[in-house]
Motif scaffolding. Structure first.
Motif, short mmCIF file in Angstrom:
data_model
loop_
_atom_site.label_atom_id
_atom_site.label_comp_id
_atom_site.label_asym_id
_atom_site.label_seq_id
_atom_site.Cartn_x
_atom_site.Cartn_y
_atom_site.Cartn_z
N ILE A 31 -20.60 -8.78 35.73
CA ILE A 31 -21.90 -9.11 34.90
C ILE A 31 -23.14 -8.87 35.90
CG2 ILE A 31 -23.08 -11.41 34.43
CD1 ILE A 31 -20.46 -12.47 33.34
N GLY A 32 -22.90 -9.22 37.17
CA GLY A 32 -24.11 -8.65 38.16
C GLY A 32 -24.37 -7.07 37.72
N ILE A 33 -23.59 -6.31 37.82
CA ILE A 33 -23.65 -4.93 37.89
C ILE A 33 -24.31 -4.52 36.52
CG2 ILE A 33 -22.40 -2.50 37.44
CD1 ILE A 33 -20.84 -3.25 39.73
N MET A 34 -23.61 -5.13 35.32
CA MET A 34 -24.49 -4.97 33.97
C MET A 34 -25.80 -5.64 34.02
SD MET A 34 -21.46 -5.61 31.19
CE MET A 34 -20.96 -7.52 31.73
N PHE A 35 -26.31 -6.51 34.60
CA PHE A 35 -27.39 -7.04 34.72
C PHE A 35 -28.34 -6.10 35.33
CE2 PHE A 35 -30.54 -9.62 36.79
CZ PHE A 35 -31.58 -10.00 35.70
N VAL A 36 -27.93 -5.51 36.60
CA VAL A 36 -28.73 -4.40 37.46
C VAL A 36 -28.98 -3.29 36.41
CG1 VAL A 36 -28.46 -2.91 39.34
CG2 VAL A 36 -28.13 -5.58 39.49
N LEU A 37 -27.92 -2.90 35.69
CA LEU A 37 -28.29 -1.58 34.96
C LEU A 37 -29.35 -2.04 33.81
CD1 LEU A 37 -24.48 -0.20 34.93
CD2 LEU A 37 -26.38 0.66 35.94
N GLY A 38 -28.97 -3.21 33.21
CA GLY A 38 -30.08 -3.29 32.18
C GLY A 38 -31.15 -3.70 32.54
N THR A 39 -31.54 -4.22 33.73
CA THR A 39 -32.82 -4.19 34.23
C THR A 39 -33.29 -2.97 34.45
OG1 THR A 39 -32.13 -6.57 35.10
CG2 THR A 39 -34.31 -5.53 35.89
N GLY A 40 -32.58 -2.02 35.21
CA GLY A 40 -33.12 -0.59 35.50
C GLY A 40 -33.59 0.04 34.17
N ALA A 41 -32.69 -0.01 33.23
CA ALA A 41 -32.94 0.70 31.78
C ALA A 41 -34.23 0.13 31.35
CB ALA A 41 -31.83 0.70 30.89
N PHE A 42 -34.42 -1.27 31.42
CA PHE A 42 -35.73 -1.88 30.85
C PHE A 42 -37.04 -1.39 31.74
CE2 PHE A 42 -38.99 -5.20 30.91
CZ PHE A 42 -39.19 -5.25 29.75
N LEU A 43 -36.81 -1.42 32.77
CA LEU A 43 -37.89 -0.84 33.68
C LEU A 43 -38.20 0.67 33.52
CD1 LEU A 43 -37.14 -2.37 37.22
CD2 LEU A 43 -38.97 -3.13 35.75
N LEU A 45 -37.83 2.04 30.49
CA LEU A 45 -38.51 2.04 29.43
C LEU A 45 -40.06 1.57 29.35
CD1 LEU A 45 -36.53 2.44 26.65
CD2 LEU A 45 -37.47 0.31 26.08
N PHE A 46 -40.22 0.56 30.08
CA PHE A 46 -41.52 0.00 30.30
C PHE A 46 -42.24 1.08 31.07
CE2 PHE A 46 -44.45 -2.91 32.96
CZ PHE A 46 -44.99 -3.43 31.68
N TRP A 47 -41.82 1.80 31.96
CA TRP A 47 -42.42 2.97 32.80
C TRP A 47 -43.11 4.05 31.71
CZ3 TRP A 47 -41.50 8.01 33.87
CH2 TRP A 47 -42.50 8.64 34.82
N PHE A 48 -42.23 4.37 30.65
CA PHE A 48 -42.43 5.16 29.78
C PHE A 48 -43.57 4.77 28.91
CE2 PHE A 48 -38.33 7.72 30.62
CZ PHE A 48 -38.92 9.02 30.75
N MET A 49 -43.51 3.71 28.57
CA MET A 49 -44.49 2.97 27.59
C MET A 49 -45.92 3.02 28.19
SD MET A 49 -42.38 -0.03 25.88
CE MET A 49 -43.35 -1.33 26.23
N ILE A 50 -45.89 2.57 29.44
CA ILE A 50 -47.25 2.52 30.28
C ILE A 50 -47.76 3.76 30.68
CG2 ILE A 50 -48.02 2.02 32.54
CD1 ILE A 50 -46.84 -0.66 32.60
N SER A 51 -46.75 4.64 30.84
CA SER A 51 -47.46 6.16 31.28
C SER A 51 -47.79 7.00 30.06
CB SER A 51 -46.38 6.98 31.93
OG SER A 51 -45.18 7.21 31.27
N GLY A 52 -47.43 6.56 28.67
CA GLY A 52 -47.93 7.20 27.49
C GLY A 52 -47.00 7.96 26.83
#
Length: 54
Positions: A31-43, A45-52
């Protein structure tokens, strides 16, 4: 209602830690590994949204 569900889940996790330490630790590790992977994917996605975008 959400608090009750969280309390039940935490209680179940504590019960599993007491009952099957090795099995439950591997379960928590997964569960910890899935949480880290999910957080990384979200970050990413967030970076792509901020950078344009792409």
């Amino acid at each position: 209602m959400e608090g009750l569900i969280i309390i039940l889940i935490v209680g179940w996790l504590i019960w599993m830690l007491i009952r099957h330490p090795l099995k439950s630790l591997s379960f928590i590790f997964k569960i910890g590994i899935m949480f880290v992977l999910g957080t990384g994917a979200f970050l990413v996605l967030f970076w792509f949204m901020i950078s344009g975008g792409f």
